[in-house]
Structures are given as structure tokens and as C-alpha cells.
Design a protein around this motif. Structure first.
Motif, short mmCIF file in Angstrom:
data_model
loop_
_atom_site.label_atom_id
_atom_site.label_comp_id
_atom_site.label_asym_id
_atom_site.label_seq_id
_atom_site.Cartn_x
_atom_site.Cartn_y
_atom_site.Cartn_z
N ASP A 7 16.96 -29.60 -48.81
CA ASP A 7 15.91 -30.56 -49.15
C ASP A 7 15.72 -31.60 -48.04
OD1 ASP A 7 13.87 -31.63 -50.67
OD2 ASP A 7 15.19 -32.95 -51.82
N LEU A 8 15.73 -31.13 -46.79
CA LEU A 8 15.57 -32.04 -45.65
C LEU A 8 14.14 -32.56 -45.54
CD1 LEU A 8 17.78 -30.29 -42.94
CD2 LEU A 8 18.40 -31.97 -44.68
N ASP A 9 13.19 -31.90 -46.21
CA ASP A 9 11.83 -32.42 -46.20
C ASP A 9 11.76 -33.82 -46.79
OD1 ASP A 9 10.89 -30.16 -45.02
OD2 ASP A 9 9.60 -29.51 -46.68
N SER A 10 12.74 -34.16 -47.63
CA SER A 10 12.76 -35.50 -48.22
C SER A 10 12.99 -36.57 -47.17
CB SER A 10 13.84 -35.59 -49.30
OG SER A 10 15.13 -35.40 -48.74
N LEU A 11 13.43 -36.18 -45.98
CA LEU A 11 13.65 -37.13 -44.88
C LEU A 11 12.39 -37.35 -44.05
CD1 LEU A 11 17.12 -35.80 -43.63
CD2 LEU A 11 16.66 -37.62 -45.29
N LEU A 12 11.32 -36.63 -44.37
CA LEU A 12 10.09 -36.70 -43.59
C LEU A 12 9.03 -37.51 -44.32
CD1 LEU A 12 9.87 -32.95 -42.51
CD2 LEU A 12 10.88 -34.86 -41.24
N SER A 13 8.17 -38.16 -43.55
CA SER A 13 7.06 -38.91 -44.14
C SER A 13 5.92 -37.95 -44.50
CB SER A 13 6.54 -39.96 -43.15
OG SER A 13 5.88 -39.32 -42.06
N ARG A 14 4.98 -38.45 -45.27
CA ARG A 14 3.82 -37.64 -45.65
C ARG A 14 3.02 -37.24 -44.41
NH1 ARG A 14 3.28 -34.23 -49.16
NH2 ARG A 14 2.58 -33.02 -47.41
N ASP A 15 2.87 -38.16 -43.47
CA ASP A 15 2.14 -37.83 -42.24
C ASP A 15 2.85 -36.75 -41.44
OD1 ASP A 15 0.16 -39.65 -42.83
OD2 ASP A 15 0.94 -41.23 -41.51
N GLU A 16 4.17 -36.81 -41.40
CA GLU A 16 4.93 -35.78 -40.67
C GLU A 16 4.80 -34.42 -41.34
OE1 GLU A 16 8.32 -38.84 -38.88
OE2 GLU A 16 8.65 -37.79 -40.78
N LEU A 17 4.86 -34.40 -42.66
CA LEU A 17 4.69 -33.14 -43.38
C LEU A 17 3.29 -32.57 -43.18
CD1 LEU A 17 6.49 -34.12 -46.72
CD2 LEU A 17 7.29 -32.42 -45.06
N ASP A 18 2.29 -33.45 -43.18
CA ASP A 18 0.91 -32.99 -42.97
C ASP A 18 0.73 -32.41 -41.57
OD1 ASP A 18 0.24 -33.76 -45.52
OD2 ASP A 18 -0.70 -35.65 -44.91
N ALA A 19 1.31 -33.08 -40.56
CA ALA A 19 1.22 -32.57 -39.19
C ALA A 19 1.87 -31.20 -39.09
CB ALA A 19 1.87 -33.55 -38.22
N ARG A 20 3.03 -31.05 -39.71
CA ARG A 20 3.71 -29.75 -39.68
C ARG A 20 2.88 -28.67 -40.35
NH1 ARG A 20 8.99 -29.04 -43.19
NH2 ARG A 20 7.37 -28.89 -44.78
N GLU A 21 2.33 -28.98 -41.51
CA GLU A 21 1.57 -27.97 -42.25
C GLU A 21 0.30 -27.57 -41.50
OE1 GLU A 21 2.69 -26.30 -44.89
OE2 GLU A 21 4.50 -27.46 -44.40
#
Length: 401
Positions: free
Chosen positions: A21-35
Motif C-alpha cells: 500500500d505504498l500508494d498511500s505515500l503519494l499525493s493525488r497529483d502524483e497519482l494522477d501524473a503516474r496514471e
């Protein structure tokens, strides 16, 4: 992403993506950039890269792809101003992960453009140079390369033979650079050469008389990217071609640090793809009456691969946060490059054994990632170089000479 024990037992590979569950360490903007990058890579690149690896990447396809990368916003995405997105280090790292999940050659193309060529201009260029080149490079309309390594000067850039001499107000450059990603398609080359005033950087536009960039043939790794020589034969440049802010090896080495950071994250993508492929294969390949994933020795291999991937991911995220806070030291970056490339390569090698003879087939990405990582292990600092950087930090003793 949480996965139940039942789904893990059934061979569901969702756990490979984020077991801890390392995604919990990422911000919403970071997750959006990755996706955003992941979606582009899956839709545009996943199916065509095996053909590029087998037959080589055509120059026009490379140019078209860099334009698409520009529209996507990944060229110089961590740089500020001049048309660059200015996103955080972790967002850039996550983009590198997704690019290298498809192929290391693609991440290398983006890294050379943004972390080497654009970074050099952004850090050391004049205001006129920045305005002239960076917006078009961020858009992928102008392609760059970075000329530091030479035939007899790899880990020891201080021994470079390329020279630049004054001729009145001009500079005249002579020398040869090797292993230059994007070299033959570059519109602008950042070239480092010896001068009477130490090592200096120069911007050499394509088409300048005396500059040639022949393809390097016979590669068995990084085949889905373009690699060239740069040959400089009395290349005459105006004084304005010099990067005014760079003097000595600190200039090019600081750019290499930017590229190494992308590698720390990028290789996680190759390892993830290899592990996912191995888990899928182990769930469907039957031997002795049951899937090989049901045998203890296979499970041990898969678990060891998962552990290495998760540990390397945690290290990358930590270094990314240090970089964003301005506290990342070169020797810490060496830990990331040394550990993560070595871990990713071991994951790919182990995945190949899970697939058996099928592991060497183009149908599966494992051998391609493994071959690419053999190059990544060497460039931007060999295992030996990073070991000695860390050793010097530990002992205070310079063991390079």
C-alpha cells in the motif's frame, strides 16, 4: 490497493503493483501524473516496442514519439519555467517508472532530453540560450543529446580528449563522443570539452559543419532507442554557443545526477513487469499435475522478487522526498542507483528462470528488460564507481586512484 489472501492464492497479480500500500505515500497529483503516463504507455507503446527492440527504432518513429512525449508533458517535467511543467521529483520519478515498465530505451530517451540536455541548459545556459531552446525542447519540437562519454573515457570523464580552442572570438571543437542516446536525431547537442580554462560545455546545433552523428550498430541491449557517436572535426562555434555557467567537471556531473535519479525510479518499472509476468505465468503453467506457482521453490522465487521490488520502491520514494526538500546528497543517490538497478536486474533474471525456455521469447518482456538493464547497470556510473562513491563517504578515503 489491498488484495485478500484468497485473491493472492488464485494468482491475482494486483498485489504486484502495490503489495505494501505504498500508494498511500503519494499525493493525488502524483497519482494522477503516474496514471496519465501509464495510460499513454499502455495504449500507445506496449504493443509496438517489441518490434522496435527486434528491428531497431526508426528515426522518424523516434521523432514522432518525442513530439507525443512533449504533448504528454514528460520532457523536462521536473524543471521550472520556459515551458516546463515544474512538477515534483517524485512525479517525475513515477513517470520514469511507467516508461521503463514498457522499455528502458524509452525512459532513456526522455531522460537524456530532460535530465541531461535540458537540465544543462536550464542550470548553466544564458537567458538567451534558455529562451531559444527550452520551450521547444519541452514540446518535443527540438531534440537534444548530451556528449560527455568518449571511446577511452567512460568512468573517468576527467581524462576526456575532446578539446575546444579559441580562434579569435570563436571556438573550434575536435573530438569523439560515444554512447550518445538520441545523437543522430538531435537538433542540439550539449558537448563537453577541455579548454585552457577547464572543462566547458557547448551547444552544437545539428548541421554545423564538421559535426557527424553515425549510428552505433550491433547493440544487443537498449535496441528500442537510438544510440550514436558524435564526431567533431574542426567544428566552429560562436562565443555565444558556450554555456556560461558551467566550468569544470561539476557541470556535467551535476546533470548526470539528475539522470541517475530517473534511473532509481525507472528500473522499478522493469522489475514490476518481470515480476507480474512471472506471477501470471506461474499461475497458468502446469507441471507434475498442478500450476508451478503451487510449488514451494517457485513461491520462494516470487516472494524474493517481490521483497526486492518493494524495498527498492521505498528507497526511491525516500530519495525523491529528499530531493524535493533539497537535501539529497550525491552519495545517497549512488545508494539508490547501485541498489535499485542491481535489484531490478536480479528480479528479471529470476523471472526468466520461472518462465524457463519461454523466458527468452519476445512473447514475454522479461529477456528484453533483462538485456536492457545490463546497460543501465553500466551507464550513469558503473557498479564500481558508485561503490567507491559510497565507500569514500563511509571512510573519508578516496579509492578512485
Amino acid at each position: 490497493m489491498k488484495t485478500s489472501p484468497a485473491s493472492q492464492q488464485s494468482g491475482d497479480t494486483s498485489a504486484v503493483n502495490d503489495y505494501l500500500d505504498l500508494d498511500s505515500l503519494l499525493s493525488r497529483d502524483e497519482l494522477d501524473a503516474r496514471e496519465l503516463v501509464r495510460g499513454f504507455c499502455d495504449k500507445r507503446l506496449r504493443d509496438v516496442v517489441p518490434n522496435w527492440f527486434e528491428h531497431g527504432l526508426p528515426e522518424q518513429d523516434a521523432r514522432d514519439l518525442m513530439l507525443e512525449f512533449g504533448k504528454l508533458g514528460v520532457l523536462g517535467m521536473h524543471l521550472e519555467g520556459y515551458g516546463c511543467p515544474g512538477l515534483g521529483a517524485v512525479s517525475y520519478g513515477l513517470a520514469c517508472t511507467e516508461l521503463e515498465a514498457i522499455d528502458s530505451g524509452l525512459r532513456s530517451m526522455v531522460s537524456v532530453q530532460g535530465s541531461l540536455a535540458m537540465s544543462a541548459i536550464r542550470k548553466f545556459g544564458s537567458e538567451e540560450q534558455k529562451q531559444t531552446w527550452l520551450p521547444r525542447m519541452a514540446a518535443g519540437e527540438v531534440l537534444g543529446c548530451f556528449g560527455l562519454t568518449e571511446p577511452d573515457s567512460g568512468s573517468d570523464p576527467g581524462s576526456m580528449r575532446a578539446v575546444a580552442r579559441r580562434d579569435r572570438s570563436d571556438w573550434v571543437l575536435n573530438g569523439t563522443k560515444m554512447w550518445i542516446t538520441n545523437g543522430s536525431i538531435a537538433d542540439i547537442a550539449v558537448v563537453w570539452a577541455r579548454t585552457d580554462d577547464g572543462v566547458r560545455g557547448f551547444l552544437v546545433p545539428a548541421g554545423t559543419p564538421g559535426l557527424t552523428a553515425p549510428h552505433m550498430r550491433g547493440k544487443l541491449s537498449m535496441r528500442a532507442s537510438i544510440t550514436s557517436e558524435l564526431i567533431l572535426d574542426n567544428v566552429r562555434l560562436p562565443a555565444s554557443a558556450q554555456l556560461p555557467g558551467a566550468r569544470g567537471l561539476r557541470g556535467p556531473l551535476s546533470c548526470l545526477g539528475e539522470a541517475r535519479f530517473g534511473i532509481v525510479f525507472g528500473v522499478l518499472g522493469a522489475a514490476r513487469e518481470a515480476l507480474r509476468t512471472a506471477v501470471d505465468y506461474a499461475a497458468t503453467r502446469t507441471q507434475f499435475g498442478k500450476p508451478i506457482g503451487g510449488f514451494q521453490l517457485t513461491q520462494q522465487k516470487l516472494v524474493e522478487m517481490l521483497l526486492e521490488l518493494q524495498k527498492a520502491t521505498l528507497l526511491a520514494l525516500h530519495l525523491g522526498r529528499l530531493k524535493e526538500s533539497g537535501r539529497l546528497r550525491p552519495e545517497q543517490l549512488s545508494v539508490g542507483k547501485l541498489n535499485n538497478v542491481r535489484a531490478a536486474l536480479e528480479v528479471c533474471r529470476t523471472a526468466r528462470t520461472v518462465l524457463g525456455a519461454n523466458g527468452i521469447m519476445q512473447e514475454y518482456p522479461v529477456m528484453r528488460h533483462m538485456a536492457n538493464l545490463e546497460s543501465v547497470l553500466t551507464y550513469e556510473g558503473t557498479v564500481e564507481v558508485h561503490t567507491l562513491v559510497i565507500g569514500q563517504a563511509l571512510t573519508g578515503q578516496n579509492a578512485f586512484r
